[in-house]
Design a protein around this motif. Structure first.
Motif, PDB file in Angstrom:
ATOM      1  N   GLY A 128       2.391   2.632  -2.420  1.00 22.57           N
ATOM      2  CA  GLY A 128       2.169   3.426  -3.635  1.00 22.57           C
ATOM      3  C   GLY A 128       3.047   3.039  -4.817  1.00 22.57           C
ATOM      4  N   LYS A 129       3.625   1.847  -4.762  1.00 21.95           N
ATOM      5  CA  LYS A 129       4.545   1.418  -5.824  1.00 21.95           C
ATOM      6  C   LYS A 129       3.807   1.156  -7.138  1.00 21.95           C
ATOM      7  CE  LYS A 129       5.770  -2.067  -3.274  1.00 21.95           C
ATOM      8  NZ  LYS A 129       4.826  -1.894  -2.150  1.00 21.95           N
ATOM      9  N   THR A 130       2.724   0.392  -7.046  1.00 23.20           N
ATOM     10  CA  THR A 130       1.946   0.092  -8.247  1.00 23.20           C
ATOM     11  C   THR A 130       1.363   1.373  -8.843  1.00 23.20           C
ATOM     12  OG1 THR A 130       1.384  -2.114  -7.474  1.00 23.20           O
ATOM     13  CG2 THR A 130      -0.108  -1.155  -9.099  1.00 23.20           C
ATOM     14  N   THR A 131       0.882   2.238  -7.987  1.00 20.96           N
ATOM     15  CA  THR A 131       0.305   3.500  -8.460  1.00 20.96           C
ATOM     16  C   THR A 131       1.367   4.337  -9.172  1.00 20.96           C
ATOM     17  OG1 THR A 131      -1.236   3.428  -6.603  1.00 20.96           O
ATOM     18  CG2 THR A 131      -1.043   5.523  -7.765  1.00 20.96           C
ATOM     19  N   GLY A 184       0.784  -1.221   0.000  1.00 23.18           N
ATOM     20  CA  GLY A 184       0.000   0.000   0.000  1.00 23.18           C
ATOM     21  C   GLY A 184       0.822   1.281   0.000  1.00 23.18           C
TER      22      GLY A 184
HETATM   23  P1  ATP Z   1       0.849  -3.415  -3.021  1.00 24.94           P
HETATM   24  O1  ATP Z   1       2.098  -4.176  -2.945  1.00 24.94           O
HETATM   25  O2  ATP Z   1      -0.124  -3.761  -1.961  1.00 24.94           O
HETATM   26  O3  ATP Z   1       0.251  -3.371  -4.409  1.00 24.94           O
HETATM   27  P2  ATP Z   1       1.712  -0.731  -3.502  1.00 24.94           P
HETATM   28  O4  ATP Z   1       2.876  -0.107  -2.837  1.00 24.94           O
HETATM   29  O5  ATP Z   1       1.860  -1.137  -4.918  1.00 24.94           O
HETATM   30  O6  ATP Z   1       1.250  -1.934  -2.625  1.00 24.94           O
HETATM   31  P3  ATP Z   1      -0.573   0.738  -4.384  1.00 24.94           P
HETATM   32  O7  ATP Z   1      -1.218  -0.459  -4.986  1.00 24.94           O
HETATM   33  O8  ATP Z   1       0.027   1.719  -5.304  1.00 24.94           O
HETATM   34  O9  ATP Z   1       0.522   0.285  -3.324  1.00 24.94           O
HETATM   35  O10 ATP Z   1      -1.631   1.462  -3.439  1.00 24.94           O
HETATM   36  C1  ATP Z   1      -1.397   2.727  -2.836  1.00 24.94           C
HETATM   37  C2  ATP Z   1      -2.640   3.142  -2.067  1.00 24.94           C
HETATM   38  O11 ATP Z   1      -3.711   3.370  -2.979  1.00 24.94           O
HETATM   39  C3  ATP Z   1      -3.148   2.082  -1.090  1.00 24.94           C
HETATM   40  O12 ATP Z   1      -3.608   2.745   0.052  1.00 24.94           O
HETATM   41  C4  ATP Z   1      -4.275   1.431  -1.826  1.00 24.94           C
HETATM   42  O13 ATP Z   1      -5.242   0.945  -0.928  1.00 24.94           O
HETATM   43  C5  ATP Z   1      -4.829   2.567  -2.659  1.00 24.94           C
HETATM   44  N1  ATP Z   1      -5.421   2.093  -3.938  1.00 24.94           N
HETATM   45  C6  ATP Z   1      -4.830   1.288  -4.840  1.00 24.94           C
HETATM   46  N2  ATP Z   1      -5.622   1.085  -5.927  1.00 24.94           N
HETATM   47  C7  ATP Z   1      -6.757   1.776  -5.681  1.00 24.94           C
HETATM   48  C8  ATP Z   1      -7.971   1.985  -6.413  1.00 24.94           C
HETATM   49  N3  ATP Z   1      -8.167   1.430  -7.614  1.00 24.94           N
HETATM   50  N4  ATP Z   1      -8.914   2.777  -5.834  1.00 24.94           N
HETATM   51  C9  ATP Z   1      -8.718   3.350  -4.632  1.00 24.94           C
HETATM   52  N5  ATP Z   1      -7.598   3.198  -3.909  1.00 24.94           N
HETATM   53  C10 ATP Z   1      -6.633   2.430  -4.403  1.00 24.94           C
END
Ligand code: ATP
Length: 235
Positions: free
Chosen positions: A44-47, A42
């Motif tokens: 924010g890496k994927t985002t 969570g």
């Molecule tokens: P993970 O390993 O769990 O994927 P991450 O570092 O890639 O973690 P992200 O997926 O970028 O994290 O998520 C960042 C934040 O945005 C988190 O709080 C997540 O709950 C939120 N989030 C992700 N996708 C969505 C979406 N489609 N709608 C609303 N919030 C989202």
């Protein structure tokens, strides 16, 4: 921004609707590097990867690739500029064969690998040419997902947790694949939870915490930074 950077991300912020999830992502990637984004669930890496790809509607900051600003470009232009993403969910079509899956992404620019060249990189995929997506192991599906984006002609590959759920021996194969792609001249941004895997393939690591890049560690300095990493990632 660094003069020799292929990709530069500055003060990147992103939202899902009203939810503000990226608050300040800053990093550079030089041509030929493998750079990881490390951080807890969570963070924010994927985002960050999706924002670079133009897949997040509400974002601000600056994303330059080969000196061109991409912040206001739609995903199809980003692909044309030479960036491709391999998503965490892999996106393999289970009813299609390996070959059909490989043919799915359009060749958006010159320099894309042919299906034959992709099979040279992934010989075990060739043996599964006519197998359906569902018949493949998790490792084979991941190879297919990575192989598939090479057809587009991208030179910057965004790989989202390619080792997730895979057995250690397959993780090792993915590591060899990434090293091979690096040797072939591809530049890679890798999102990883598997810290040991990240350390085995990357040149540098950016730490992402609560939507911000808070540190950068050169791979060769990892040992010296063990304490810090433990605090950041719990590893
Ligand atoms: P993970 O390993 O769990 O994927 P991450 O570092 O890639 O973690 P992200 O997926 O970028 O994290 O998520 C960042 C934040 O945005 C988190 O709080 C997540 O709950 C939120 N989030 C992700 N996708 C969505 C979406 N489609 N709608 C609303 N919030 C989202």
């Amino acid at each position: 921004s660094r003069a020799d950077a292929l990709l530069t991300v500055r003060d990147l912020e992103a939202w899902y609707g009203e939810s503000h999830v990226l608050h300040g992502i800053n990093f550079d990637v030089r041509a030929g590097e493998v750079v990881t984004l490390l951080g807890r669930n969570g963070a924010g890496k994927t985002t960050t990867l999706k924002s670079i790809m133009g897949m997040i509607a509400k974002r601000k900051g600056s994303i330059t690739f080969e000196g061109k600003e991409l912040m206001h470009s739609p995903a199809r232009y980003v692909a044309k500029a030479g960036i491709a993403i391999c998503p965490e969910e892999r996106g393999i079509f289970s009813s299609l064969s390996v070959e059909e899956n490989l043919m799915l992404p359009p060749k958006v620019r010159e320099g894309g690998l042919t299906v034959q060249q992709i099979f040279e990189l992934f010989p075990n995929l060739k043996e599964r040419l006519n197998s359906q997506g569902t018949k493949l192991s998790g490792g084979e599906q991941q190879m297919l997902a990575i192989g598939r984006i090479l057809r587009t002609g991208a030179k910057l590959l965004l790989l989202d947790e390619p080792t997730e759920g895979l057995a250690p021996v397959i993780v090792q194969q993915i590591g060899h694949t990434i090293s091979r792609l690096k040797n072939e001249g591809f530049t890679i941004v890798l999102v990883e939870q598997n810290f040991h895997f990240a350390a085995s393939v990357a040149d540098r690591h950016y730490i992402v915490e609560q939507g911000r890049t808070i540190d950068m560690i050169e791979n060769r300095d990892l040992q010296a930074n063990e304490g810090k990493l433990h605090a950041y990632l719990g590893v």
